[in-house]
Design an enzyme around this catalytic site. Structure first.
Site, short mmCIF file in Angstrom:
data_model
loop_
_atom_site.label_atom_id
_atom_site.label_comp_id
_atom_site.label_asym_id
_atom_site.label_seq_id
_atom_site.Cartn_x
_atom_site.Cartn_y
_atom_site.Cartn_z
CG MET A 115 46.68 3.39 51.27
SD MET A 115 45.77 2.93 50.03
CE MET A 115 45.83 4.26 48.87
CE1 TYR A 116 43.88 5.42 53.52
CE2 TYR A 116 43.70 5.63 55.89
CZ TYR A 116 43.07 5.17 54.57
OH TYR A 116 42.13 4.49 54.56
CB ALA A 117 49.88 11.07 53.37
N GLY A 118 51.41 8.13 51.43
CA GLY A 118 52.91 7.74 51.36
C GLY A 118 53.42 7.20 52.77
N GLY A 119 52.55 6.86 53.69
CA GLY A 119 52.84 6.52 55.06
C GLY A 119 53.12 7.72 56.27
#
Length: 353
Positions: free
Chosen positions: A56-60
């Site tokens: 989920m971090y920075a949308g992948g």
């Protein structure tokens, strides 16, 4: 004094990790690609091998950048890569999130693709979803270990009872056991000491703290002046700061006392408050590695300096006492009078487990 290459085994496994892990959540939003690579390189130059991210971090993007850096430096064999699943990136599709078998399989394939690898060293349940039976979670993770797609497993942000059920189930059925519990832990957030730490000690799980600096609160960058809070070049009115860190930590008077104690110890030892706060949490029972993040090279340099801190016992006790948890109705079981009643007034100590 420690170094990043003073590796320690994680849980009851043979996997060795650095005492400070590099959390790369900032990749893609808090640090641009050039800065992210500088942070990655500095950590590796010092001997660091433990990298933590999540789908989920920075949308992948965090996973993608980390995968690029590991691939470009040919560091896959040296790097211990941990990533996480649970959160949903497809609104309206309930099976694109949570901890069911369908999503775990989907999430892992996406993470492997972004990380540009065919296996993950540690695959971590990111958050309890309140609905998936622990039996399904553990059997799925065990299948993935047996398939060679993941090497070890862990849980983050789950109730202690849920982790206890998982570990007990693994022991009884011969599944892969939990190697770590990744939980919020700092001088102003010690709730895991009530149940998670005893669980970890009892079942051989490593504690890997996140947010050991309380999202920056313990760095000393915030202070109170009159009725306002000053920090990061801004003045907050202490009622509606719009700053999640202050909203979470500034409203409790004890937290400011803790911060004052951290700053005082830092001055006495000629260290930064962040280094003192990190050194304290790194020395807590069952803590194997502490996750640190950075948005620039200098910040990481300073955080890594925590490894040089040797807290005198008097100072460690001072910090522990000022940040002590409030007592609960269960604490009386640990009092000498109660233990004397249980053991016939004879001192009894537990042997090696």
């Amino acid at each position: 004094m420690k170094n990043l290459n003073d590796y320690c085994t994680l849980g009851r496994t043979g996997l060795k990790v650095s005492p400070l892990g590099l959390g790369v959540m900032t990749y893609g939003w808090g640090a641009n690609r050039k800065t992210a690579r500088e942070i990655f390189d500095l950590y590796r130059e010092r001997g660091g091998n433990f990298f933590d991210t999540a789908d989920m971090y920075a949308g992948g993007e965090s996973e993608s950048w980390l995968g690029d850096f590991v691939q470009e430096t040919k560091a896959r064999d040296q790097a211990v890569v941990a990533t996480k699943f649970s959160f949903n990136a497809q609104p309206g599709n309930p099976n694109a999130g949570g901890n069911g078998r369908k999503n775990i399989m989907r999430a892992l394939e996406g993470s492997l693709r972004r990380l540009k690898t065919d296996y993950v060293d540690i695959y971590i349940l990111h958050a309890w979803d309140r609905v998936t039976p622990v039996e399904e979670v553990m059997s799925t993770l065990n299948d993935l270990v047996r398939a060679g797609k993941i090497r070890h497993i862990g849980f983050s942000d789950v109730p202690a009872w849920y982790a206890a059920r998982a570990q007990t189930l693994a022991e009884l059925r011969g599944y892969e056991r939990l190697a770590l519990l990744q939980l919020e832990y700092s001088l102003v957030s010690r709730n895991l000491e009530r149940e998670h730490v005893p669980l970890a000690v009892e079942t051989g799980i490593s504690i890997v703290p996140w947010s050991p600096l309380a999202s920056g609160f313990l760095t000393g960058k915030y202070r109170r002046e009159g009725g306002a809070i000053v920090g990061s070049g801004r003045v907050f009115d202490n009622k509606d700061s719009g700053n999640p860190t202050l909203e979470k930590f500034s409203k409790r008077e004890q937290n400011w006392k803790v911060l004052d104690a951290v700053v005082a110890v830092a001055k006495e030892l000629d260290k930064t408050p962040a280094q003192i706060a990190l050194a304290w949490v790194a020395g807590r029972p069952q803590v194997t590695s502490v996750l640190v993040g950075a948005t620039n090279r200098k910040q990481l340099e300073l955080n890594l300096g925590a490894l040089t801190v040797e807290l005198p016992l008097e100072m460690e006790n001072r910090l522990t006492e000022v940040s002590q948890l409030e007592s609960t109705e269960l604490d009386h079981f640990f009092e000498p009078t109660m233990q004397a009643m249980i053991h016939g007034a004879v001192p009894v100590y537990r042997g090696v487990s």
